[in-house]
Motif scaffolding. Structure first.
Motif, PDB file in Angstrom:
ATOM      1  N   ARG A  54     -27.556  10.493  -7.670  1.00  0.00           N
ATOM      2  CA  ARG A  54     -26.131  10.344  -7.968  1.00  0.00           C
ATOM      3  C   ARG A  54     -25.593   9.150  -7.194  1.00  0.00           C
ATOM      4  NH1 ARG A  54     -24.221  15.491  -7.475  1.00  0.00           N
ATOM      5  NH2 ARG A  54     -24.150  15.325  -5.236  1.00  0.00           N
ATOM      6  N   CYS A  55     -25.043   8.198  -7.899  1.00  0.00           N
ATOM      7  CA  CYS A  55     -24.450   7.023  -7.270  1.00  0.00           C
ATOM      8  C   CYS A  55     -23.205   7.444  -6.486  1.00  0.00           C
ATOM      9  CB  CYS A  55     -24.072   5.992  -8.337  1.00  0.00           C
ATOM     10  SG  CYS A  55     -23.212   4.558  -7.678  1.00  0.00           S
ATOM     11  N   PRO A  56     -23.072   7.009  -5.224  1.00  0.00           N
ATOM     12  CA  PRO A  56     -21.885   7.383  -4.455  1.00  0.00           C
ATOM     13  C   PRO A  56     -20.604   6.726  -4.976  1.00  0.00           C
ATOM     14  CG  PRO A  56     -23.352   6.016  -3.124  1.00  0.00           C
ATOM     15  CD  PRO A  56     -24.041   6.269  -4.432  1.00  0.00           C
ATOM     16  N   HIS A  57     -20.723   5.747  -5.850  1.00  0.00           N
ATOM     17  CA  HIS A  57     -19.544   5.071  -6.401  1.00  0.00           C
ATOM     18  C   HIS A  57     -18.968   5.821  -7.595  1.00  0.00           C
ATOM     19  CE1 HIS A  57     -17.901   1.957  -9.295  1.00  0.00           C
ATOM     20  NE2 HIS A  57     -17.023   1.954  -8.325  1.00  0.00           N
ATOM     21  N   ALA A  58     -19.809   6.161  -8.562  1.00  0.00           N
ATOM     22  CA  ALA A  58     -19.301   6.756  -9.799  1.00  0.00           C
ATOM     23  C   ALA A  58     -19.842   8.148 -10.098  1.00  0.00           C
ATOM     24  CB  ALA A  58     -19.611   5.836 -10.975  1.00  0.00           C
ATOM     25  N   GLY A  59     -20.785   8.633  -9.302  1.00  0.00           N
ATOM     26  CA  GLY A  59     -21.309   9.977  -9.494  1.00  0.00           C
ATOM     27  C   GLY A  59     -22.309  10.129 -10.622  1.00  0.00           C
ATOM     28  N   MET A  60     -22.789   9.020 -11.167  1.00  0.00           N
ATOM     29  CA  MET A  60     -23.752   9.097 -12.259  1.00  0.00           C
ATOM     30  C   MET A  60     -25.174   8.839 -11.748  1.00  0.00           C
ATOM     31  SD  MET A  60     -22.401   5.557 -14.001  1.00  0.00           S
ATOM     32  CE  MET A  60     -22.956   6.026 -15.576  1.00  0.00           C
ATOM     33  N   PRO A  61     -26.192   9.233 -12.514  1.00  0.00           N
ATOM     34  CA  PRO A  61     -27.570   8.948 -12.097  1.00  0.00           C
ATOM     35  C   PRO A  61     -27.799   7.441 -11.946  1.00  0.00           C
ATOM     36  CG  PRO A  61     -27.561  10.569 -13.852  1.00  0.00           C
ATOM     37  CD  PRO A  61     -26.162  10.039 -13.742  1.00  0.00           C
ATOM     38  N   LEU A  62     -28.719   7.066 -11.062  1.00  0.00           N
ATOM     39  CA  LEU A  62     -28.957   5.658 -10.757  1.00  0.00           C
ATOM     40  C   LEU A  62     -29.809   4.942 -11.793  1.00  0.00           C
ATOM     41  CD1 LEU A  62     -28.212   6.952  -7.887  1.00  0.00           C
ATOM     42  CD2 LEU A  62     -29.237   4.896  -7.020  1.00  0.00           C
ATOM     43  N   ALA A  63     -30.843   5.584 -12.301  1.00  0.00           N
ATOM     44  CA  ALA A  63     -31.747   4.929 -13.258  1.00  0.00           C
ATOM     45  C   ALA A  63     -31.166   5.028 -14.661  1.00  0.00           C
ATOM     46  CB  ALA A  63     -33.124   5.575 -13.213  1.00  0.00           C
ATOM     47  N   SER A  64     -31.224   3.930 -15.407  1.00  0.00           N
ATOM     48  CA  SER A  64     -30.710   3.961 -16.777  1.00  0.00           C
ATOM     49  C   SER A  64     -31.707   4.635 -17.722  1.00  0.00           C
ATOM     50  CB  SER A  64     -30.372   2.557 -17.262  1.00  0.00           C
ATOM     51  OG  SER A  64     -31.504   1.721 -17.163  1.00  0.00           O
ATOM     52  N   PHE A  65     -33.007   4.567 -17.400  1.00  0.00           N
ATOM     53  CA  PHE A  65     -34.027   5.261 -18.180  1.00  0.00           C
ATOM     54  C   PHE A  65     -35.304   5.347 -17.356  1.00  0.00           C
ATOM     55  CE2 PHE A  65     -34.220   0.787 -19.224  1.00  0.00           C
ATOM     56  CZ  PHE A  65     -35.560   0.492 -19.186  1.00  0.00           C
ATOM     57  N   GLY A  66     -36.104   6.342 -17.682  1.00  0.00           N
ATOM     58  CA  GLY A  66     -37.385   6.511 -16.987  1.00  0.00           C
ATOM     59  C   GLY A  66     -37.225   6.619 -15.482  1.00  0.00           C
ATOM     60  N   ASP A  67     -38.197   6.129 -14.777  1.00  0.00           N
ATOM     61  CA  ASP A  67     -38.196   6.181 -13.315  1.00  0.00           C
ATOM     62  C   ASP A  67     -37.880   4.819 -12.713  1.00  0.00           C
ATOM     63  OD1 ASP A  67     -38.815   8.907 -13.203  1.00  0.00           O
ATOM     64  OD2 ASP A  67     -40.955   8.516 -13.385  1.00  0.00           O
ATOM     65  N   ARG A  68     -37.005   4.068 -13.346  1.00  0.00           N
ATOM     66  CA  ARG A  68     -36.654   2.714 -12.890  1.00  0.00           C
ATOM     67  C   ARG A  68     -35.544   2.764 -11.846  1.00  0.00           C
ATOM     68  NH1 ARG A  68     -38.358  -1.945 -16.490  1.00  0.00           N
ATOM     69  NH2 ARG A  68     -39.977  -0.931 -17.699  1.00  0.00           N
ATOM     70  N   TYR A  69     -35.919   3.188 -10.647  1.00  0.00           N
ATOM     71  CA  TYR A  69     -34.969   3.295  -9.541  1.00  0.00           C
ATOM     72  C   TYR A  69     -34.995   2.071  -8.631  1.00  0.00           C
ATOM     73  CZ  TYR A  69     -34.483   8.206 -10.739  1.00  0.00           C
ATOM     74  OH  TYR A  69     -34.222   9.369 -11.395  1.00  0.00           O
ATOM     75  N   LEU A  70     -36.043   1.280  -8.702  1.00  0.00           N
ATOM     76  CA  LEU A  70     -36.207   0.183  -7.749  1.00  0.00           C
ATOM     77  C   LEU A  70     -35.949  -1.173  -8.393  1.00  0.00           C
ATOM     78  CD1 LEU A  70     -39.453   1.302  -5.878  1.00  0.00           C
ATOM     79  CD2 LEU A  70     -37.071   1.968  -5.453  1.00  0.00           C
ATOM     80  N   THR A  71     -35.637  -2.143  -7.545  1.00  0.00           N
ATOM     81  CA  THR A  71     -35.516  -3.521  -8.002  1.00  0.00           C
ATOM     82  C   THR A  71     -36.880  -3.999  -8.485  1.00  0.00           C
ATOM     83  OG1 THR A  71     -35.957  -4.345  -5.773  1.00  0.00           O
ATOM     84  CG2 THR A  71     -33.625  -4.069  -6.399  1.00  0.00           C
ATOM     85  N   ARG A  72     -36.899  -5.105  -9.178  1.00  0.00           N
ATOM     86  CA  ARG A  72     -38.154  -5.671  -9.690  1.00  0.00           C
ATOM     87  C   ARG A  72     -39.158  -5.888  -8.554  1.00  0.00           C
ATOM     88  NH1 ARG A  72     -36.250  -9.922 -12.855  1.00  0.00           N
ATOM     89  NH2 ARG A  72     -36.070  -8.415 -14.517  1.00  0.00           N
ATOM     90  N   GLU A  73     -38.659  -6.295  -7.393  1.00  0.00           N
ATOM     91  CA  GLU A  73     -39.533  -6.535  -6.239  1.00  0.00           C
ATOM     92  C   GLU A  73     -39.992  -5.239  -5.583  1.00  0.00           C
ATOM     93  OE1 GLU A  73     -36.399  -7.777  -6.540  1.00  0.00           O
ATOM     94  OE2 GLU A  73     -36.965  -9.762  -7.287  1.00  0.00           O
ATOM     95  N   GLY A  74     -39.337  -4.119  -5.883  1.00  0.00           N
ATOM     96  CA  GLY A  74     -39.712  -2.824  -5.323  1.00  0.00           C
ATOM     97  C   GLY A  74     -39.248  -2.617  -3.898  1.00  0.00           C
ATOM     98  N   ASP A  75     -38.336  -3.464  -3.423  1.00  0.00           N
ATOM     99  CA  ASP A  75     -37.925  -3.357  -2.022  1.00  0.00           C
ATOM    100  C   ASP A  75     -36.619  -2.604  -1.819  1.00  0.00           C
ATOM    101  OD1 ASP A  75     -36.514  -5.403  -3.275  1.00  0.00           O
ATOM    102  OD2 ASP A  75     -36.420  -6.650  -1.486  1.00  0.00           O
ATOM    103  N   LEU A  76     -35.854  -2.373  -2.894  1.00  0.00           N
ATOM    104  CA  LEU A  76     -34.569  -1.688  -2.792  1.00  0.00           C
ATOM    105  C   LEU A  76     -34.374  -0.746  -3.976  1.00  0.00           C
ATOM    106  CD1 LEU A  76     -32.330  -4.750  -1.845  1.00  0.00           C
ATOM    107  CD2 LEU A  76     -33.020  -2.902  -0.302  1.00  0.00           C
TER     108      LEU A  76
END
Length: 118
Positions: A54-76
């Protein structure tokens, strides 16, 4: 915050550590009646860090689809809706509309090559 009855109890096995890329992330969904719990786990090395999805800004899930929670570099961790960036290790927001806030931790642990709810 009221405990979510759909949250899995401590000791619940989530996945093998090897199921998570290094670095990587994986989302989990649990249901209890009409209640829903969304969480995700990030990995760096032999450590895993869990957060309520849950995003602390809007309360919605962070990933738009699948398990894509990280930046392209995988560091954040990245909020796909608002572009907020969070550290993998503690969920602290480094930039975006929720700067200086943090994701809500979901206690997890690594034991014998698997990730469990702590």
């Amino acid at each position: 915050m009221t405990p979510n009855p759909a949250a899995p109890p401590p000791g619940t096995r989530l996945c093998a550590l090897a199921d998570l890329a290094d670095p990587g992330a994986k989302g989990f969904m649990f249901r209890e009646g009409d209640k829903l719990f969304l969480g995700f786990v990030t990995r760096r090395g032999g450590q895993a860090f869990g957060y309520i999805d849950r995003c602390p800004h809007a309360g919605m899930p962070l990933a738009s689809f699948g398990d894509r929670y990280l930046t392209r570099e995988g560091d954040l961790i990245l909020c796909a809706a608002h572009g907020a960036l969070f550290r993998l290790e503690d969920g602290h927001c480094l930039g975006g509309p929720c700067a200086d806030r943090a994701l809500i931790p979901w206690p997890v642990k690594v034991e014998e090559g698997a990730v469990f709810v702590a």
